[in-house]
Design a protein around this motif. Structure first.
Motif, PDB file in Angstrom:
ATOM      1  N   VAL A  67     -13.135   8.659   5.972  1.00 27.70           N
ATOM      2  CA  VAL A  67     -13.772   7.576   5.207  1.00 27.70           C
ATOM      3  C   VAL A  67     -15.265   7.835   5.003  1.00 27.70           C
ATOM      4  CG1 VAL A  67     -14.230   5.098   5.123  1.00 27.70           C
ATOM      5  CG2 VAL A  67     -12.019   5.943   5.947  1.00 27.70           C
ATOM      6  N   ALA A 106      -9.889   8.589  10.692  1.00 23.44           N
ATOM      7  CA  ALA A 106     -10.944   7.670  10.280  1.00 23.44           C
ATOM      8  C   ALA A 106     -12.202   8.408   9.825  1.00 23.44           C
ATOM      9  CB  ALA A 106     -11.291   6.717  11.416  1.00 23.44           C
ATOM     10  N   ALA A 146      -5.090   0.670  -0.087  1.00 31.55           N
ATOM     11  CA  ALA A 146      -4.342  -0.025   0.965  1.00 31.55           C
ATOM     12  C   ALA A 146      -2.844  -0.007   0.693  1.00 31.55           C
ATOM     13  CB  ALA A 146      -4.847  -1.460   1.081  1.00 31.55           C
ATOM     14  N   GLN A 205       0.452   1.968   2.658  1.00 33.42           N
ATOM     15  CA  GLN A 205       1.383   1.010   3.270  1.00 33.42           C
ATOM     16  C   GLN A 205       2.553   1.750   3.924  1.00 33.42           C
ATOM     17  OE1 GLN A 205       3.175  -1.533   0.397  1.00 33.42           O
ATOM     18  NE2 GLN A 205       3.702  -3.131   1.878  1.00 33.42           N
ATOM     19  N   GLY A 212      -9.927  -0.299  -3.552  1.00 32.95           N
ATOM     20  CA  GLY A 212      -9.531  -0.688  -2.203  1.00 32.95           C
ATOM     21  C   GLY A 212      -8.100  -1.189  -2.141  1.00 32.95           C
ATOM     22  N   ALA A 236      -1.623   3.762   8.963  1.00 33.09           N
ATOM     23  CA  ALA A 236      -3.076   3.906   8.815  1.00 33.09           C
ATOM     24  C   ALA A 236      -3.522   3.210   7.544  1.00 33.09           C
ATOM     25  CB  ALA A 236      -3.475   5.374   8.806  1.00 33.09           C
ATOM     26  N   THR A 237      -3.061   1.978   7.354  1.00 34.44           N
ATOM     27  CA  THR A 237      -3.393   1.248   6.130  1.00 34.44           C
ATOM     28  C   THR A 237      -4.888   1.018   6.003  1.00 34.44           C
ATOM     29  OG1 THR A 237      -1.246   0.145   6.282  1.00 34.44           O
ATOM     30  CG2 THR A 237      -2.881  -0.836   4.825  1.00 34.44           C
ATOM     31  N   ALA A 238      -5.553   0.710   7.141  1.00 27.37           N
ATOM     32  CA  ALA A 238      -6.998   0.464   7.092  1.00 27.37           C
ATOM     33  C   ALA A 238      -7.752   1.716   6.661  1.00 27.37           C
ATOM     34  CB  ALA A 238      -7.489  -0.019   8.458  1.00 27.37           C
ATOM     35  N   VAL A 239      -7.307   2.869   7.121  1.00 24.85           N
ATOM     36  CA  VAL A 239      -7.977   4.121   6.729  1.00 24.85           C
ATOM     37  C   VAL A 239      -7.812   4.372   5.236  1.00 24.85           C
ATOM     38  CG1 VAL A 239      -8.008   6.616   7.046  1.00 24.85           C
ATOM     39  CG2 VAL A 239      -7.716   5.106   9.015  1.00 24.85           C
ATOM     40  N   TRP A 240      -6.601   4.158   4.715  1.00 24.43           N
ATOM     41  CA  TRP A 240      -6.382   4.364   3.289  1.00 24.43           C
ATOM     42  C   TRP A 240      -7.153   3.343   2.454  1.00 24.43           C
ATOM     43  CZ3 TRP A 240      -4.570   8.550   1.189  1.00 24.43           C
ATOM     44  CH2 TRP A 240      -3.734   9.391   1.922  1.00 24.43           C
ATOM     45  N   ALA A 241      -7.232   2.104   2.931  1.00 30.08           N
ATOM     46  CA  ALA A 241      -8.042   1.119   2.217  1.00 30.08           C
ATOM     47  C   ALA A 241      -9.510   1.527   2.215  1.00 30.08           C
ATOM     48  CB  ALA A 241      -7.877  -0.256   2.850  1.00 30.08           C
ATOM     49  N   GLY A 242      -9.991   2.042   3.342  1.00 28.10           N
ATOM     50  CA  GLY A 242     -11.371   2.519   3.396  1.00 28.10           C
ATOM     51  C   GLY A 242     -11.611   3.689   2.473  1.00 28.10           C
TER      52      GLY A 242
END
Length: 469
Positions: A447, A444, A361, A365, A357, A369-375
Motif C-alpha cells: 500500500v 500491507a 475492496a 473480496q 477504493g 486481505a480485503t483491507a489491503v486491496w482497498a488500500g
C-alpha cells in the motif's frame, strides 16, 4: 468475425488451463451478455445522436426545399444505417455465442449472428420511425441507464454471491438447453422487414430542420473521426447541456480557490452521465474479477481495472476540458495558471478515492486481505486524478506541421501522442496494482509503495498539464 472468434477460442483455452478460483462466481455467459448490452446501448445512443437519418448541408440546401418526394433522397441513407447497424451487431454477438455453450456448433453460431443482425436492423428501423414522430429525444438517456444498470447490477450480483460463499461456476460457461435459434431467426427477419418498410414509408415525414441539424452533427463527427481527434468527437456526440432545475447557493465559497472547486463540483453533480460513468468505472474491475474464467487471469482483471478507472478519469476531466476550450474563463481569476491546474485535481482525487477504493475492496473480496486491496485501490487514485487533469488539458492537434498519410486520410505526426496523453501516466501509475494482482497475496507494504508511486506519477501528470495560451 473470424478474428474475434479465434481470439475468444484462444482465451477459452487459456482459461481452461488455469485452476478455478473460489471468488469467480459469475458464469462467462453473463459477462458476455453484459458486454453485448453495452455495445447495443452504445450503438443506439450513437444512432439517436446522429439521426439516425440525416442530410448533408448541401442536400438540405438544394434538395429538401423542392416540392418533390423526399423518400428517394433519404432511402440510401436509411439503407446505410441499417447495414452498418446489422454489421456491428454481427461482430458483437460472436463472442457471446462462443461463450454461452461449452462446445459451440458452427450452425448455431451462424444462425445466432443472423438473428442478432436482423434484430438490430429492426431496431434501426424503429429508431427512424421514432425520429419521424419526434419521440426519440430520450433514447440516449434510456440507453445510458440500461448500460449502467447492466454493468453495476452484474458486478453487485457477483459481489453478493462471493460474500455468501456461493459455489463458483466451473468452466467458461454452461451448456444451453436447446434454444430454437431457427425460429428466432425467422421472427427476427419478419420484424426487420416490417420495421424497415415502416421506416421507408415515413421518410417523407422527417422535418427538414431536424435533417439539417443531424447532418451537421454527422459531418462534425465524421471529420473528427478521420482526423483521430477524440475530443472533438466527444463534443460532436455530446448532448446539449440542460439548465439546473433549482438554484444552489454556494455559501462556503469565499475566494477564488473555493470558486474553482465549486465550479468543478457543479459540473459533476449536474450531469447524470458523469455519475453513470463513475458507477460503471467502479464496477468494471469487479465484474471481471467475479466472472468465472476472467477472474482466473490476473492480466485481464488488470486490463478491466485500467478501462474502468480510465472511464472514471474521463468523466472527472470535464472541467479541465472546458477550461482548455475556453481559457479566458480561468484568466479572470486572481490565480496563476499553475495554481488553477493544481486546484482542478482536488475534486477528481476525492471522487477517485471512493471509486478506486470500492473497486479494490470488492476485487479483494474473499482473499482474506480485503483491507489491503482497498488500500491499494485508494493508493491508485492520485495517479488517475493527475491523468484526468493531464488529459483534459492536452493540446489541440497541430495541423501546421507535417502530416502522415493513413488509410483514414492525412493526420498530424503527433496525433498518437495527443490521443494517449493522460491515459499514459494513469496506466503507469497502476503498475504496482497490476503486479499485486499477479502476486495474488500482497502484503500491507504494497500500500505505501503504491501510494508513493501514484503520488509521484500524479505530480508529474499535473506538472505537465499546460493550459492553452
Amino acid at each position: 468475425m473470424a478474428v474475434v472468434g479465434g481470439t475468444v477460442s484462444s482465451l477459452r483455452e487459456q482459461i481452461a488451463a488455469r485452476p478455478a478460483t473460489g471468488t469467480a462466481v459469475l458464469p462467462g455467459a453473463v459477462t458476455s451478455l453484459v458486454a453485448a448490452v453495452l455495445v447495443v446501448a452504445g450503438l443506439a445512443w450513437v444512432l439517436a445522436r446522429l439521426g439516425p437519418v440525416s442530410a448533408t448541408p448541401a442536400a438540405a440546401a438544394w434538395w429538401l426545399p423542392l416540392p418533390a418526394d423526399r423518400r428517394g433522397l433519404l432511402r440510401g441513407e436509411l439503407v446505410r444505417v441499417v447495414l452498418v447497424s446489422a454489421t456491428a451487431a454481427a461482430l458483437v454477438v460472436v463472442p457471446v455465442l462462443l461463450a454461452v455453450p461449452v462446445t459451440p456448433a458452427a450452425v448455431d453460431v451462424l444462425v445466432g449472428v443472423a438473428t442478432a443482425a436482423l434484430l438490430t436492423a429492426a431496431g434501426a428501423g424503429l429508431l427512424v420511425v421514432l425520429q419521424a414522430a419526434g419521440r426519440g429525444h430520450r433514447l440516449p438517456t434510456v440507453a445510458g441507464a440500461l448500460a449502467c444498470v447492466a454493468v453495476v447490477g452484474a458486478a453487485l450480483t457477483g459481489a453478493v454471491l462471493a460474500a455468501v460463499d456461493a459455489a463458483p461456476v466451473t468452466g467458461w460457461a454452461v451448456q444451453p438447453a436447446g434454444t430454437p435459434l431457427v425460429g428466432a431467426a425467422v421472427v427476427a427477419a419478419v420484424l426487420a422487414v416490417l420495421a424497415v418498410v415502416a421506416a421507408d414509408r415515413r421518410l417523407d415525414r422527417l422535418r427538414a430542420g431536424d435533417l439539417r441539424a443531424r447532418g451537421e452533427i454527422v459531418q462534425y463527427a465524421t471529420a473528427s473521426t478521420f482526423s483521430m481527434d477524440t475530443r472533438e468527437l466527444g463534443r460532436a456526440l455530446a448532448s446539449s447541456p440542460r439548465p439546473p432545475r433549482r438554484a444552489r447557493r454556494w455559501r462556503r465559497v469565499s475566494g477564488a480557490p473555493t470558486a474553482v472547486l465549486a465550479a468543478d463540483l457543479a459540473v459533476l453533480t449536474r450531469s447524470p452521465w458523469r455519475w453513470g460513468q463513475l458507477a460503471v468505472g467502479a464496477a468494471l474491475p469487479v465484474l471481471a474479477a467475479r466472472t468465472s474464467g476472467l477472474g482466473d487471469l490476473p492480466a485481464l482483471v488488470a486490463v478491466a481495472a485500467v478501462l474502468g478507472w480510465a472511464l472514471a478519469a474521463v468523466a472527472l476531466g470535464e472541467p479541465s476540458r472546458r477550461a482548455q476550450a475556453s481559457p479566458a474563463l480561468d484568466r479572470v481569476l486572481p490565480l496563476s495558471a499553475d495554481v488553477v491546474v493544481r486546484l482542478r485535481v482536488v475534486v477528481p482525487l476525492v471522487v477517485l478515492v471512493g471509486v478506486c477504493g470500492v473497486s479494490g475492496a470488492l476485487i479483494g473480496q474473499g482473499t482474506g486481505a480485503t483491507a489491503v486491496w482497498a488500500g491499494l485501490g485508494v493508493a491508485v487514485a492520485p495517479a488517475w486524478a493527475g491523468a484526468a487533469v493531464r488529459g483534459g488539458y492536452r493540446p489541440e492537434l497541430d495541423w501546421s506541421g507535417p502530416v502522415v498519410a493513413t488509410p483514414m486520410g492525412a493526420v498530424p505526426t503527433g496525433v498518437g501522442q495527443t490521443l494517449v496523453r493522460g491515459l499514459d501516466l494513469g496506466v503507469v501509475g497502476t503498475v504496482p496494482f497490476g503486479l499485486a494482482l499477479l502476486v495474488g497475496t500482497p502484503s500491507a507494504l504494497w500500500v505505501p509503495a503504491q501510494l508513493a508511486w501514484a503520488l509521484a506519477v500524479g505530480a508529474l501528470a499535473v506538472g505537465t498539464a499546460r493550459p492553452r495560451d
